[in-house]
Design a protein around this motif. Structure first.
Motif, mmCIF file in Angstrom:
data_model
loop_
_atom_site.group_PDB
_atom_site.id
_atom_site.type_symbol
_atom_site.label_atom_id
_atom_site.label_comp_id
_atom_site.label_asym_id
_atom_site.label_seq_id
_atom_site.Cartn_x
_atom_site.Cartn_y
_atom_site.Cartn_z
ATOM 1 N N ILE A 89 0.851 -1.185 0.000
ATOM 2 C CA ILE A 89 0.000 0.000 0.000
ATOM 3 C C ILE A 89 0.888 1.237 0.000
ATOM 4 O O ILE A 89 1.715 1.414 0.897
ATOM 5 N N TYR A 90 0.718 2.049 -1.019
ATOM 6 C CA TYR A 90 1.432 3.329 -1.111
ATOM 7 C C TYR A 90 0.383 4.426 -1.084
ATOM 8 O O TYR A 90 -0.491 4.482 -1.957
ATOM 9 N N ASN A 91 0.466 5.290 -0.091
ATOM 10 C CA ASN A 91 -0.450 6.432 -0.001
ATOM 11 C C ASN A 91 -1.908 5.993 -0.101
ATOM 12 O O ASN A 91 -2.690 6.548 -0.867
ATOM 13 N N PHE A 92 -2.259 4.956 0.630
ATOM 14 C CA PHE A 92 -3.615 4.429 0.789
ATOM 15 C C PHE A 92 -4.122 3.597 -0.381
ATOM 16 O O PHE A 92 -5.224 3.063 -0.340
ATOM 17 N N GLY A 93 -3.352 3.461 -1.462
ATOM 18 C CA GLY A 93 -3.830 2.747 -2.638
ATOM 19 C C GLY A 93 -2.802 1.780 -3.192
ATOM 20 O O GLY A 93 -1.774 1.513 -2.575
ATOM 21 N N VAL A 94 -3.119 1.268 -4.396
ATOM 22 C CA VAL A 94 -2.200 0.341 -5.059
ATOM 23 C C VAL A 94 -1.010 1.118 -5.617
ATOM 24 O O VAL A 94 -1.081 2.327 -5.833
ATOM 25 N N THR A 95 0.051 0.401 -5.888
ATOM 26 C CA THR A 95 1.245 1.027 -6.455
ATOM 27 C C THR A 95 0.999 1.424 -7.913
ATOM 28 O O THR A 95 0.133 0.854 -8.593
ATOM 29 N N GLY A 96 1.789 2.366 -8.405
ATOM 30 C CA GLY A 96 1.732 2.739 -9.817
ATOM 31 C C GLY A 96 1.994 1.553 -10.732
ATOM 32 O O GLY A 96 1.268 1.365 -11.723
ATOM 33 N N PRO A 97 2.999 0.717 -10.436
ATOM 34 C CA PRO A 97 3.227 -0.455 -11.288
ATOM 35 C C PRO A 97 2.037 -1.413 -11.333
ATOM 36 O O PRO A 97 1.715 -1.954 -12.392
ATOM 37 N N LEU A 98 1.355 -1.626 -10.196
ATOM 38 C CA LEU A 98 0.192 -2.509 -10.211
ATOM 39 C C LEU A 98 -0.933 -1.882 -11.031
ATOM 40 O O LEU A 98 -1.612 -2.567 -11.794
ATOM 41 N N LYS A 99 -1.109 -0.584 -10.918
ATOM 42 C CA LYS A 99 -2.137 0.105 -11.716
ATOM 43 C C LYS A 99 -1.815 -0.003 -13.200
ATOM 44 O O LYS A 99 -2.725 -0.193 -14.025
ATOM 45 N N ALA A 100 -0.547 0.084 -13.575
ATOM 46 C CA ALA A 100 -0.160 -0.068 -14.984
ATOM 47 C C ALA A 100 -0.528 -1.463 -15.484
ATOM 48 O O ALA A 100 -1.043 -1.618 -16.600
ATOM 49 N N TRP A 101 -0.292 -2.494 -14.660
ATOM 50 C CA TRP A 101 -0.665 -3.865 -15.025
ATOM 51 C C TRP A 101 -2.176 -3.974 -15.209
ATOM 52 O O TRP A 101 -2.659 -4.546 -16.186
ATOM 53 N N ILE A 102 -2.926 -3.417 -14.261
ATOM 54 C CA ILE A 102 -4.391 -3.439 -14.330
ATOM 55 C C ILE A 102 -4.873 -2.807 -15.629
ATOM 56 O O ILE A 102 -5.734 -3.360 -16.324
ATOM 57 N N ASP A 103 -4.341 -1.645 -15.972
ATOM 58 C CA ASP A 103 -4.766 -0.972 -17.203
ATOM 59 C C ASP A 103 -4.442 -1.798 -18.442
ATOM 60 O O ASP A 103 -5.201 -1.797 -19.413
ATOM 61 N N GLN A 104 -3.346 -2.520 -18.412
ATOM 62 C CA GLN A 104 -2.966 -3.354 -19.558
ATOM 63 C C GLN A 104 -3.849 -4.594 -19.696
ATOM 64 O O GLN A 104 -4.048 -5.094 -20.807
ATOM 65 N N ILE A 105 -4.374 -5.106 -18.584
ATOM 66 C CA ILE A 105 -5.131 -6.365 -18.647
ATOM 67 C C ILE A 105 -6.641 -6.173 -18.736
ATOM 68 O O ILE A 105 -7.354 -7.135 -19.034
ATOM 69 N N CYS A 106 -7.130 -4.986 -18.489
ATOM 70 C CA CYS A 106 -8.568 -4.724 -18.607
ATOM 71 C C CYS A 106 -8.858 -4.283 -20.040
ATOM 72 O O CYS A 106 -8.753 -3.099 -20.367
ATOM 73 N N ARG A 107 -9.194 -5.252 -20.882
ATOM 74 C CA ARG A 107 -9.421 -4.978 -22.304
ATOM 75 C C ARG A 107 -10.733 -5.556 -22.777
ATOM 76 O O ARG A 107 -10.992 -6.744 -22.624
ATOM 77 N N VAL A 108 -11.541 -4.668 -23.362
ATOM 78 C CA VAL A 108 -12.823 -5.087 -23.905
ATOM 79 C C VAL A 108 -12.614 -6.155 -24.971
ATOM 80 O O VAL A 108 -11.694 -6.083 -25.774
#
Length: 190
Positions: A89-108
């Motif tokens: 947990i960084y600053n109450f949320g997920v890390t930037g790298p984890l968010k980058a992974w999430i954005d890459q894997i959430c695909r219509v």
């Protein structure tokens, strides 16, 4: 044999608490492990969005190249039976790298689709174990913005079997926090 996808997202790498916890979780589970360090995953941009929303049969070679990493990350998820996610947990949320992974894997059309009844996940069912580590943000508390978020993202792509192993209070007493998390890991079924 169980296929396990390990997702590491700490900028501390192997020195991080979540990395150590994912090591313990993997030792408990066994199986064939694919490792993914999210710290090198680039952020998505307008070019990526344009490629992702272009029908596959109409993509240019450049658009296909733009989506190559995303395709690889999605293939890793689809091949896995279990995901083990290291989530500091960084600053109450997920890390930037984890968010980058999430954005890459959430695909219509790949991990979800839109229907008349709302989005439908295409990547599940899978089991997920999240190694949660925070300096002082208790799991599930009002200031924990990460655990509900990761559960929502995973549910969005069709994965709802999510278990957390929490090392809370690492900044106060890291040894005690890790010991409590290790006790939780001992209770996990393989």
């Amino acid at each position: 044999m169980t296929n396990v996808l390990r997702i590491d997202s700490s900028i501390k790498g192997p020195a991080s608490v979540t990395h150590k916890l994912t090591d313990s979780i993997l030792a408990r589970l066994g199986g064939e492990v694919t490792e993914r360090d999210t710290t090198t995953i680039p952020l998505i941009d307008g070019t990526w969005i344009g490629a992702a929303y272009t029908p596959a049969e109409n993509r240019t070679p450049e658009q296909k190249a733009t989506l190559a990493l995303s395709d690889e990350l999605i293939a890793e998820i689809k091949a896995a039976d279990v995901l083990v996610i290291g989530m500091p947990i960084y600053n109450f949320g997920v890390t930037g790298p984890l968010k980058a992974w999430i954005d890459q894997i959430c695909r219509v059309g790949e991990t979800f689709r839109y229907t008349d009844n709302g989005p439908q996940g295409l990547a599940g069912p899978k089991r997920v174990i999240v190694a949660y580590a925070s300096g002082g943000v208790p799991l599930g508390s009002a200031v924990d913005l990460a655990s509900a978020y990761i559960k929502q993202v995973l549910a969005f792509i069709g994965i709802t079997d999510v278990t957390f192993v929490a090392a809370e209070g690492v900044a106060v007493d890291e040894s005690a926090a890790v010991a409590r998390a290790e006790a939780q890991i001992e209770k996990l079924s393989a």
